[in-house]
Design a protein around this motif. Structure first.
Motif, PDB file in Angstrom:
ATOM      1  N   THR A 182       0.850  -1.185   0.000  1.00  0.00           N
ATOM      2  CA  THR A 182       0.000   0.000   0.000  1.00  0.00           C
ATOM      3  C   THR A 182       0.891   1.242   0.000  1.00  0.00           C
ATOM      4  OG1 THR A 182      -1.582  -1.232   1.336  1.00  0.00           O
ATOM      5  CG2 THR A 182      -1.897   1.134   1.228  1.00  0.00           C
ATOM      6  N   CYS A 183       0.497   2.254  -0.774  1.00  0.00           N
ATOM      7  CA  CYS A 183       1.296   3.479  -0.836  1.00  0.00           C
ATOM      8  C   CYS A 183       0.498   4.642  -0.261  1.00  0.00           C
ATOM      9  CB  CYS A 183       1.675   3.780  -2.291  1.00  0.00           C
ATOM     10  SG  CYS A 183       2.704   5.242  -2.469  1.00  0.00           S
ATOM     11  N   ARG A 184       1.098   5.376   0.705  1.00  0.00           N
ATOM     12  CA  ARG A 184       0.421   6.524   1.306  1.00  0.00           C
ATOM     13  C   ARG A 184       1.339   7.737   1.294  1.00  0.00           C
ATOM     14  NH1 ARG A 184      -4.019   4.202   2.999  1.00  0.00           N
ATOM     15  NH2 ARG A 184      -3.981   2.146   3.982  1.00  0.00           N
ATOM     16  N   ALA A 185       0.727   8.905   1.133  1.00  0.00           N
ATOM     17  CA  ALA A 185       1.505  10.152   1.157  1.00  0.00           C
ATOM     18  C   ALA A 185       1.883  10.473   2.586  1.00  0.00           C
ATOM     19  CB  ALA A 185       0.686  11.290   0.565  1.00  0.00           C
ATOM     20  N   GLY A 186       3.115  10.975   2.793  1.00  0.00           N
ATOM     21  CA  GLY A 186       3.557  11.393   4.124  1.00  0.00           C
ATOM     22  C   GLY A 186       2.655  12.496   4.659  1.00  0.00           C
ATOM     23  N   ASP A 187       2.172  13.369   3.762  1.00  0.00           N
ATOM     24  CA  ASP A 187       1.251  14.451   4.124  1.00  0.00           C
ATOM     25  C   ASP A 187      -0.118  14.121   3.535  1.00  0.00           C
ATOM     26  OD1 ASP A 187      -0.241  16.724   4.381  1.00  0.00           O
ATOM     27  OD2 ASP A 187       1.233  18.092   3.504  1.00  0.00           O
ATOM     28  N   PRO A 188      -1.114  13.776   4.396  1.00  0.00           N
ATOM     29  CA  PRO A 188      -2.439  13.378   3.882  1.00  0.00           C
ATOM     30  C   PRO A 188      -3.091  14.441   2.997  1.00  0.00           C
ATOM     31  CG  PRO A 188      -2.260  12.986   6.255  1.00  0.00           C
ATOM     32  CD  PRO A 188      -1.059  13.757   5.863  1.00  0.00           C
TER      33      PRO A 188
END
Length: 535
Positions: free
Chosen positions: A405-411
């Motif tokens: 899963t890939c998530r941005a450090g800043d939502p």
């Protein structure tokens, strides 16, 4: 490889002088160094920058990504065009690292031959074997370069036996090494009866070539110590008795490979190999397509996209589609039809590559590789023609072996991440799946190093730190079949369903049991580990 029939018309001279080839090898066999020396001999660069040198000198011309420059590895295929004698070489340097093998597989659809580089001490390694199998599937002619003969190496006959046994291909020596390691003097050119001596003092100097009247020539004793000369004569005699002689047709059919022995870092054996590509290498070949194959001498232009590279110049957020011209003579400013969308495209700024450097291409011929800057219209597998609805076939996309899963450090920057991931998906750098349930994206790759490269590129090119986290899924399969059946299946398995960047339905699996169950319960559907990128 598709055969040009015997009664096919002769190719126009500009097309006939093209030689389009890839270099394949296991990591660290010296492929990028060999590429540098090709450019040096072709007059494209003045000095070879060694991969292992320090500081600025480390930055080889064919490696243009920040990560490639930092680590001294190639992780992206790059193209280079230059003249060598009367020939026009289009060389594609491919990633040696197995984590980037999909890029290499696609690149092999755009070339007419391959150079296989092997390490004299290590012989045929695992990645070489895999890449060779892809060449075999396409019947690509293969030239072999046994590198690093200036280091301790295996016995020459052992190396040849290993290639013949492991790869099931006949080997004919084009040259024969004289000594190895510290005693390596050079080689005997078996095709032209010449002695080639290596210059150790200057790595960028060409080897000295001495014409001979065969191995009995008394001049040999002036250059080769008696013990080595006796061994050379004995081995060459054995090689001529035991190994096949060079047969160009067998080479073009992919059943015979000529082998040269040398040392790329010392510029030794490189020119002989280049002469071999020019003299024996295939002219541009027909391209498989539907409803008919494309022939290079046709008088209408056609080409296909085998690679898309984003942000080669990060300042301009550009995307360049690498296009192999399949037929005729392209001129800047031509209008070509984008077959997938049926829309015309005016090709006003095509470029020719020398790795990261580019120059405007006023013209190009079948066999050439040009870059077309665009803003996302062109994808891998796209075909461009002068109006005819032909689609090039056989460009593969493989199911990923690792899913995270890939998530941005800043939502707050999640939207920017969507854009970045879609761009990399279209480039072929990763598979990006949007699950039906839940937020975020699942990114699929072939090897772990690709996650590092993606994170590095997303941060470097978009200023967006990201994190990759383990996913519950272990593999992905594309779902095809009757539309009603696919919809019924998707509705019943929502927790496992995602869509790729083309909108195609993908089934995310945790266990092989999941796949077996679907194949049992839905016989009308096909779960596929590959998808042809023909759009």
């Amino acid at each position: 490889m598709l055969d040009r029939s015997d009664n096919a018309p002769a190719l126009p001279p500009e097309i006939a002088r093209r030689r389009t080839f890839a270099i394949i090898s296991h990591p660290d066999a010296g492929k990028t160094t060999l590429t540098e020396k090709f450019l040096l001999y072709g007059g494209a660069i003045q000095m070879a920058g060694q991969v292992r040198a320090k500081g600025e000198a480390r930055r080889t011309r064919s490696d243009f990504m920040a990560m490639e420059k930092d680590r001294g590895i190639s992780v992206s295929a790059s193209a280079m065009s230059f003249d060598f004698g009367t020939y026009r070489f289009n060389l594609v340097d491919t990633p040696g690292h197995s984590d980037f093998s999909e890029d290499t597989y696609r690149t092999l659809t755009a070339v007419d031959a391959a150079i296989m580089v092997i390490d004299g001490a290590k012989g045929v390694e695992s990645q070489t074997r895999k890449l060779f199998e892809v060449c075999r599937l396409r019947d690509l002619p293969i030239l072999t370069f046994c590198n690093k003969m200036d280091r301790e190496s295996r016995d020459t006959f052992d190396i040849i036996d290993e290639i013949q046994e492991n790869l099931a291909i006949d080997v004919t020596p084009a040259s024969w090494p004289i000594g190895m390691g510290r005693d390596f003097l050079g080689s005997y050119d078996m095709l032209n009866d010449r002695l080639e001596l290596m210059e150790r003092a200057d790595r960028n100097r060409r080897a000295e070539s001495i014409r001979l009247e065969g191995l009995g020539d008394p001049k040999l004793a002036d250059h080769v110590p008696a013990a080595q000369l006796d061994k050379l004569r004995e081995e060459v005699e054995m090689a001529r008795e035991l190994l096949p002689t060079f047969d160009r047709q067998a080479f073009l059919d992919g059943t015979l490979t000529p082998i040269w022995f040398g040392s790329a870092i010392n510029s030794f054996g490189v020119k002989d190999l280049m002469d071999g590509i020019g003299a024996f290498g295939p002219e541009p070949q027909p391209t498989p397509a539907t409803p008919r194959q494309l022939s290079p001498e046709e008088t209408k232009v056609a080409g296909f996209v085998f690679k898309v590279q984003a942000n080669m110049d990060p300042k301009h957020r550009d995307r360049v589609a690498f296009v192999r011209l399949a037929s005729w003579h392209f001129e800047r400013g031509m209008k070509l039809t984008h077959v997938r969308t049926k829309k015309p495209m005016s090709i006003s700024n095509p470029v020719l590559f020398l790795a990261a450097d580019r120059e405007l291409a006023e013209e190009a011929w079948a066999g050439d590789i040009i870059g077309i800057p665009n803003h996302g219209q062109l994808r891998i597998g796209d075909t461009l023609t002068e109006g005819e609805a032909i689609r090039v076939t056989g460009i593969p996309s493989f199911a990923p072996e690792l899913l995270q899963t890939c998530r941005a450090g800043d939502p707050m920057k999640a939207k920017h991440l969507d854009k970045a991931l879609m761009q990399f998906a279209e480039e072929g750098a990763a598979k990006v799946f949007k699950p039906t349930f839940g937020s975020g994206f699942i990114v699929g790759v072939v090897g772990q190093l690709q996650f590092e490269v993606l994170a590095s590129r997303i941060e470097g090119e978009y200023g967006l730190p990201v994190r990759f986290e383990p996913s519950q899924f272990t593999s992905a399969r594309w779902v095809t079949g009757p539309k009603a059946e696919v919809e019924k299946f998707a509705a019943a398995n929502k927790a496992h369903i995602a869509h790729d960047n083309d909108g195609d339905v993908v089934y995310l699996t945790r266990l092989q049991w999941d796949i077996d169950r679907i194949e049992r319960d839905y016989p009308a559907l096909t779960l596929s580990a590959t998808k042809e990128m023909m759009v």
